[in-house]
Design a protein around this motif. Structure first.
Motif, PDB file in Angstrom:
ATOM      1  N   PRO A   1       8.601 -18.127 -37.495  1.00 58.01           N
ATOM      2  CA  PRO A   1       7.946 -19.112 -36.649  1.00 58.01           C
ATOM      3  C   PRO A   1       7.160 -18.518 -35.484  1.00 58.01           C
ATOM      4  CG  PRO A   1      10.315 -19.142 -36.291  1.00 58.01           C
ATOM      5  CD  PRO A   1      10.059 -18.229 -37.450  1.00 58.01           C
ATOM      6  N   ASP A   2       7.475 -17.310 -35.063  1.00 59.40           N
ATOM      7  CA  ASP A   2       6.782 -16.721 -33.915  1.00 59.40           C
ATOM      8  C   ASP A   2       5.700 -15.724 -34.296  1.00 59.40           C
ATOM      9  OD1 ASP A   2       8.202 -18.125 -31.928  1.00 59.40           O
ATOM     10  OD2 ASP A   2       9.875 -16.713 -32.099  1.00 59.40           O
ATOM     11  N   ILE A   3       5.485 -15.491 -35.573  1.00 57.59           N
ATOM     12  CA  ILE A   3       4.536 -14.462 -36.011  1.00 57.59           C
ATOM     13  C   ILE A   3       3.117 -14.781 -35.539  1.00 57.59           C
ATOM     14  CG2 ILE A   3       3.509 -13.299 -38.007  1.00 57.59           C
ATOM     15  CD1 ILE A   3       6.432 -12.524 -37.464  1.00 57.59           C
ATOM     16  N   GLN A   4       2.686 -16.026 -35.681  1.00 56.54           N
ATOM     17  CA  GLN A   4       1.331 -16.381 -35.258  1.00 56.54           C
ATOM     18  C   GLN A   4       1.179 -16.157 -33.757  1.00 56.54           C
ATOM     19  OE1 GLN A   4       0.039 -20.445 -36.013  1.00 56.54           O
ATOM     20  NE2 GLN A   4      -2.108 -19.832 -35.934  1.00 56.54           N
ATOM     21  N   ARG A   5       2.142 -16.606 -32.983  1.00 55.23           N
ATOM     22  CA  ARG A   5       2.085 -16.428 -31.523  1.00 55.23           C
ATOM     23  C   ARG A   5       2.049 -14.949 -31.158  1.00 55.23           C
ATOM     24  NH1 ARG A   5       5.775 -15.036 -27.962  1.00 55.23           N
ATOM     25  NH2 ARG A   5       7.505 -15.408 -29.394  1.00 55.23           N
ATOM     26  N   LEU A   6       2.945 -14.175 -31.733  1.00 49.92           N
ATOM     27  CA  LEU A   6       3.010 -12.744 -31.429  1.00 49.92           C
ATOM     28  C   LEU A   6       1.721 -12.029 -31.818  1.00 49.92           C
ATOM     29  CD1 LEU A   6       6.701 -12.067 -32.506  1.00 49.92           C
ATOM     30  CD2 LEU A   6       5.815 -12.137 -30.162  1.00 49.92           C
ATOM     31  N   SER A   7       1.158 -12.405 -32.947  1.00 46.63           N
ATOM     32  CA  SER A   7      -0.091 -11.786 -33.404  1.00 46.63           C
ATOM     33  C   SER A   7      -1.240 -12.096 -32.454  1.00 46.63           C
ATOM     34  CB  SER A   7      -0.431 -12.258 -34.815  1.00 46.63           C
ATOM     35  OG  SER A   7       0.558 -11.847 -35.730  1.00 46.63           O
ATOM     36  N   LEU A   8      -1.322 -13.337 -32.013  1.00 45.95           N
ATOM     37  CA  LEU A   8      -2.374 -13.709 -31.067  1.00 45.95           C
ATOM     38  C   LEU A   8      -2.183 -13.011 -29.724  1.00 45.95           C
ATOM     39  CD1 LEU A   8      -2.768 -17.500 -31.879  1.00 45.95           C
ATOM     40  CD2 LEU A   8      -4.458 -15.692 -32.272  1.00 45.95           C
TER      41      LEU A   8
ATOM     42  N   ALA B   1      -0.769 -10.227 -29.146  1.00 49.85           N
ATOM     43  CA  ALA B   1      -1.088  -8.809 -29.313  1.00 49.85           C
ATOM     44  C   ALA B   1      -2.590  -8.560 -29.217  1.00 49.85           C
ATOM     45  CB  ALA B   1      -0.553  -8.299 -30.644  1.00 49.85           C
ATOM     46  N   GLU B   2      -3.391  -9.595 -29.485  1.00 55.65           N
ATOM     47  CA  GLU B   2      -4.842  -9.490 -29.389  1.00 55.65           C
ATOM     48  C   GLU B   2      -5.364  -9.968 -28.037  1.00 55.65           C
ATOM     49  OE1 GLU B   2      -6.613 -11.517 -32.710  1.00 55.65           O
ATOM     50  OE2 GLU B   2      -5.764 -10.102 -34.148  1.00 55.65           O
ATOM     51  N   GLY B   3      -4.455 -10.310 -27.118  1.00 53.20           N
ATOM     52  CA  GLY B   3      -4.872 -10.739 -25.792  1.00 53.20           C
ATOM     53  C   GLY B   3      -5.086 -12.231 -25.630  1.00 53.20           C
ATOM     54  N   VAL B   4      -4.698 -13.014 -26.623  1.00 53.47           N
ATOM     55  CA  VAL B   4      -4.826 -14.469 -26.546  1.00 53.47           C
ATOM     56  C   VAL B   4      -3.548 -15.026 -25.928  1.00 53.47           C
ATOM     57  CG1 VAL B   4      -5.089 -16.613 -27.857  1.00 53.47           C
ATOM     58  CG2 VAL B   4      -6.342 -14.554 -28.552  1.00 53.47           C
ATOM     59  N   ALA B   5      -3.687 -15.717 -24.815  1.00 51.50           N
ATOM     60  CA  ALA B   5      -2.527 -16.318 -24.158  1.00 51.50           C
ATOM     61  C   ALA B   5      -2.120 -17.586 -24.905  1.00 51.50           C
ATOM     62  CB  ALA B   5      -2.849 -16.647 -22.708  1.00 51.50           C
ATOM     63  N   VAL B   6      -0.848 -17.665 -25.233  1.00 49.46           N
ATOM     64  CA  VAL B   6      -0.305 -18.860 -25.873  1.00 49.46           C
ATOM     65  C   VAL B   6       0.551 -19.556 -24.835  1.00 49.46           C
ATOM     66  CG1 VAL B   6       1.111 -19.769 -27.749  1.00 49.46           C
ATOM     67  CG2 VAL B   6      -0.344 -17.764 -28.138  1.00 49.46           C
ATOM     68  N   GLY B   7       0.162 -20.776 -24.500  1.00 49.93           N
ATOM     69  CA  GLY B   7       0.824 -21.499 -23.424  1.00 49.93           C
ATOM     70  C   GLY B   7       1.982 -22.342 -23.890  1.00 49.93           C
ATOM     71  N   PRO B   8       2.492 -23.138 -22.961  1.00 47.46           N
ATOM     72  CA  PRO B   8       3.590 -24.052 -23.280  1.00 47.46           C
ATOM     73  C   PRO B   8       3.199 -24.966 -24.443  1.00 47.46           C
ATOM     74  CG  PRO B   8       3.129 -24.051 -20.922  1.00 47.46           C
ATOM     75  CD  PRO B   8       2.038 -23.264 -21.583  1.00 47.46           C
ATOM     76  N   GLY B   9       4.157 -25.245 -25.262  1.00 44.48           N
ATOM     77  CA  GLY B   9       3.880 -26.103 -26.414  1.00 44.48           C
ATOM     78  C   GLY B   9       3.160 -25.367 -27.529  1.00 44.48           C
TER      79      GLY B   9
ATOM     80  N   VAL C   1      -6.258 -22.236 -35.664  1.00 44.80           N
ATOM     81  CA  VAL C   1      -5.369 -23.196 -34.996  1.00 44.80           C
ATOM     82  C   VAL C   1      -5.897 -24.606 -35.234  1.00 44.80           C
ATOM     83  CG1 VAL C   1      -4.715 -21.509 -33.216  1.00 44.80           C
ATOM     84  CG2 VAL C   1      -6.642 -23.046 -32.799  1.00 44.80           C
ATOM     85  N   ASN C   2      -5.115 -25.610 -34.835  1.00 51.60           N
ATOM     86  CA  ASN C   2      -5.610 -26.964 -35.040  1.00 51.60           C
ATOM     87  C   ASN C   2      -6.592 -27.348 -33.936  1.00 51.60           C
ATOM     88  OD1 ASN C   2      -4.243 -28.126 -32.831  1.00 51.60           O
ATOM     89  ND2 ASN C   2      -2.759 -29.195 -34.080  1.00 51.60           N
ATOM     90  N   ARG C   3      -7.150 -28.538 -34.028  1.00 52.96           N
ATOM     91  CA  ARG C   3      -8.241 -28.933 -33.127  1.00 52.96           C
ATOM     92  C   ARG C   3      -7.831 -29.066 -31.670  1.00 52.96           C
ATOM     93  NH1 ARG C   3      -9.077 -34.961 -35.539  1.00 52.96           N
ATOM     94  NH2 ARG C   3      -7.083 -35.783 -34.823  1.00 52.96           N
ATOM     95  N   GLN C   4      -6.533 -29.147 -31.400  1.00 56.48           N
ATOM     96  CA  GLN C   4      -6.055 -29.158 -30.015  1.00 56.48           C
ATOM     97  C   GLN C   4      -5.646 -27.768 -29.535  1.00 56.48           C
ATOM     98  OE1 GLN C   4      -4.488 -31.594 -32.224  1.00 56.48           O
ATOM     99  NE2 GLN C   4      -5.998 -33.123 -31.604  1.00 56.48           N
ATOM    100  N   GLY C   5      -5.792 -26.780 -30.386  1.00 57.97           N
ATOM    101  CA  GLY C   5      -5.388 -25.424 -30.034  1.00 57.97           C
ATOM    102  C   GLY C   5      -3.938 -25.125 -30.345  1.00 57.97           C
ATOM    103  N   TYR C   6      -3.268 -26.036 -31.018  1.00 61.60           N
ATOM    104  CA  TYR C   6      -1.856 -25.871 -31.363  1.00 61.60           C
ATOM    105  C   TYR C   6      -1.698 -24.903 -32.531  1.00 61.60           C
ATOM    106  CZ  TYR C   6       2.910 -27.128 -32.742  1.00 61.60           C
ATOM    107  OH  TYR C   6       4.236 -27.084 -33.081  1.00 61.60           O
ATOM    108  N   LEU C   7      -0.709 -24.036 -32.426  1.00 66.43           N
ATOM    109  CA  LEU C   7      -0.414 -23.090 -33.505  1.00 66.43           C
ATOM    110  C   LEU C   7       0.322 -23.836 -34.604  1.00 66.43           C
ATOM    111  CD1 LEU C   7       0.845 -19.942 -31.542  1.00 66.43           C
ATOM    112  CD2 LEU C   7      -1.473 -20.830 -31.801  1.00 66.43           C
ATOM    113  N   SER C   8      -0.426 -24.329 -35.544  1.00 68.29           N
ATOM    114  CA  SER C   8       0.172 -25.188 -36.565  1.00 68.29           C
ATOM    115  C   SER C   8       0.336 -24.505 -37.905  1.00 68.29           C
ATOM    116  CB  SER C   8      -0.685 -26.445 -36.735  1.00 68.29           C
ATOM    117  OG  SER C   8      -2.006 -26.096 -37.074  1.00 68.29           O
ATOM    118  N   GLY C   9       0.133 -23.198 -37.969  1.00 67.36           N
ATOM    119  CA  GLY C   9       0.189 -22.515 -39.253  1.00 67.36           C
ATOM    120  C   GLY C   9       1.467 -21.769 -39.540  1.00 67.36           C
TER     121      GLY C   9
END
Length: 129
Positions: free
Chosen positions: A75-82, A84-92, A60-68
């Motif tokens: 567009p949601d693959i990175q979020r869904l993958s994280l 699925a591993e237990g990483v919470a993806v917040g607003p933004g 992710v980028n230095r602010q924790g933003y899913l920029s990849g």
């Protein structure tokens, strides 16, 4: 091997070491590769698949933003993958780096150095249970 090939190889090694449920920043990957001035090139290598099959969703980028998003099929693959591993993806579309950031142990750092010398990615315990 060319300098860019060596860099891509190192990016692949570092990314394979990021544990499930953790993330690293582009800058952190570049630093661990020995090229602290190349965080943008980390994104380029990952986006082009230049280092083989790696868990690119954990970067992710230095602010924790899913920029990849450009590196994934949707567009949601990175979020869904994280998630699925237990990483919470917040607003933004951000990850709390304080909670989920990877801080390699001395043993992990030694394994990276060994992998760089041997030319092989270290073995990780990254399999699904």
């Amino acid at each position: 091997m060319t300098a860019s090939g060596e860099f891509a190889r190192r990016v692949g090694i570092v990314c394979r070491m990021i544990p499930r449920g953790r993330v690293a920043t582009y800058g952190q990957v570049a630093l661990l590769c020995g090229y602290p001035q190349r965080p943008r090139q980390v994104g380029t290598v990952l986006g082009r698949g230049g280092c083989g099959e790696v868990p690119a969703h954990r970067v992710v980028n230095r602010q924790g933003y899913l920029s990849g998003a450009a590196a994934f099929l949707g567009p949601d693959i990175q979020r869904l993958s994280l998630e699925a591993e237990g990483v919470a993806v917040g607003p933004g579309m951000t990850v709390a780096l304080a909670q989920y950031g990877w801080h390699p142990s001395p043993a992990e750092l030694a394994a990276l150095e060994e992998a760089f010398l041997q030319g092989e990615p270290p073995r990780t315990d990254d399999k699904e249970d």
